[in-house]
Design an enzyme around this catalytic site. Structure first.
Site, PDB file in Angstrom:
ATOM      1  CE  LYS A  55       2.740   2.664  -1.610  1.00 49.87           C
ATOM      2  NZ  LYS A  55       1.401   3.011  -1.351  1.00 49.87           N
ATOM      3  CD  GLN A  99      -0.984   5.719  -2.355  1.00 49.29           C
ATOM      4  OE1 GLN A  99      -0.420   4.608  -2.799  1.00 49.29           O
ATOM      5  NE2 GLN A  99      -0.552   6.133  -1.114  1.00 49.29           N
ATOM      6  CG  ASP A 122      -1.952  -1.379   1.511  1.00 47.35           C
ATOM      7  OD1 ASP A 122      -0.819  -1.484   1.777  1.00 47.35           O
ATOM      8  OD2 ASP A 122      -2.525  -0.592   0.965  1.00 47.35           O
TER       9      ASP A 122
END
Lengths: 297, 297
Positions: A55, A99, A122
């Site tokens: 990422k 994460q 997200d």
């Protein structure tokens, strides 16, 4: 015997990277600011480390500033919560990614709720999820389903009335995928491990999205000739049959690609697109926070 | 020719009324407080007036204090917003219901977002909708789908693996209904006005929920023998065939009741249950606000 078109996620991801770069350049020209994503990773899960590095790399490539906050696995939940609150209040951070998975004993749901909704790249905060599931086009939407839809759009012009079957009902993929397909005008059937006659429900579909987490679940005789198949599965196998370990999808690619009209490979299909839409969401969040009008992304 | 069991909403609503009364009595015994619902109605839509009066009556019947705030159709959106904010801050109001539709020119979505999520007894706020659609059992959920599920539970013990088809994809009924059926372990197919072969998709179902707003849409030959049919439709017809006006559902009740194993009538099926779950949501919201532990409702 026909051969399906392979929908290449890497190629499409490169196209989206260029779109993101252009959007960032245009916003920088008008506002003199650059988007920043902060990735919070707790503990030293090796898979998480790979994902986070991918990422960060992709951010760098398109011009998104990124920071990795690596926290000790033994951090208290209250401390982690404070880190997230500080980032939520920090005007220099436009996107926050926590994460997953978190170490055992931590309540991921509680902590995710602490991310400021406007920085929730997200799309996991219930406020964003609720707006998205209610059909709002402005909400930060989950990344993987957005990527799947973009892949589908490379081979399907008109979704109206098409029959889609989504295998898996997770909050991250299955449910939001079903919603996106409904928004496009598809009829949508959602199946899962309790479903009867999954094969029949998959065989009825013009569009199949497999997000079951079950290696090679979807066989050739489950697929209607000419169907389009999106494989979200990422299953690590110790032995692919040739003694080598590796990653396989939820679809028996080799056999299904002789029946489907188009199919995504694993790896190189959905995976790169998930990160693409993380970048897109970061730029959307950034644009919103700096007061830019709606951007084309 | 068999005859389907008629699932009587009125009878079930009376049972739920008793459950609600007991919960209120128990909470009053422990906390010395009574729940209060405030219903805000703008303008003089005659259908809204009937709905609101029914809600107020049902509140009175179970011991929920209720207040009807009737506002002028010409009120400014900013004023209405302030009314909602004041109610959100008022510790004596535990539930707020904004009767829809609002007069033309008002943005219902914006105003609904002003209702404090913990008082949002319709379950329309995106925070509640997001939590609910993500599977949370604590969120205030939309009333009509909760009522439909309760009706289904009177005739179905085990939902695992059953095939359900939901006709209609609204945020108020279709989508949350699909989510509740998924939570129960059904496979769920969502169809709508763009769907191809709706008949076939309905005919494949063990459970049919019709929420299309289309009078007598579902015919007898759309229904698998033995299926359970829930009719959410409330369609006002000027002439029912005998020169009288009245209300019919989305299902051709007379014909379908000879094929289905169980069916709800219209009126007297889903309608009374929608109000039941408004009462249930009000008591749940009240319990949460006064700090009671989870209640059995």
């Amino acid at each position: 015997m026909t051969q399906a078109q392979i929908i290449c996620g890497k190629t499409l991801a490169a196209v989206i990277d260029e779109e993101v770069k252009e959007a960032i350049a245009s916003l920088h020209a008008s506002f003199g600011k650059t988007p920043k994503l902060t990735v919070v990773v707790v503990g030293d899960d090796p898979a998480s480390a790979i994902y986070v590095n991918n990422k960060v790399k992709r951010c760098r490539k398109v011009g998104i500033e990124s920071e990795k906050l690596a926290l000790d696995a033994n951090i208290f939940q209250a401390e982690l919560t404070q880190v997230i609150r500080d980032l939520s209040a920090d005007p220099d951070t436009h996107g926050i990614l926590l994460q997953l998975p978190l170490p055992n004993g931590m309540n991921a749901r509680e902590i995710l709720h602490e991310i400021a909704p406007e920085k929730d790249v997200d799309g996991f905060h219930p406020l964003n999820f609720g707006s998205f599931m209610a059909g709002s086009q402005d909400a930060l939407a989950p990344c993987t389903p957005q990527g799947c839809l973009r892949l589908l759009k490379t081979v399907i012009d008109d979704f109206h009335g098409k029959d889609a079957t989504v295998i898996g009902c997770s909050n991250i993929v299955g449910k939001p995928m079903a919603e996106l397909l409904l928004q496009q005008g598809c009829s949508v059937t959602s199946v899962h491990h309790l479903s009867h006659d999954i094969e029949g429900k998959v065989r009825a579909a013009d569009i199949i999205v497999a997000a079951a987490g079950s290696p090679h679940l979807v066989k050739a005789d489950w697929v209607k000739p000419g169907a389009v198949v999106i494989d979200v599965g990422i299953n690590r196998l110790r032995d692919l049959g040739d003694g080598k370990s590796g990653i396989v999808g939820d679809v028996d690619f080799e056999a299904v690609s002789k029946v489907a009209s188009a199919i995504t490979p694993v790896p190189g299909g959905v995976g790169p697109l998930t990160i693409s839409y993380l970048l897109v969401n970061t730029v959307r969040a950034f644009a919103h926070q700096i007061g830019a009008s709606k951007i084309e992304l």
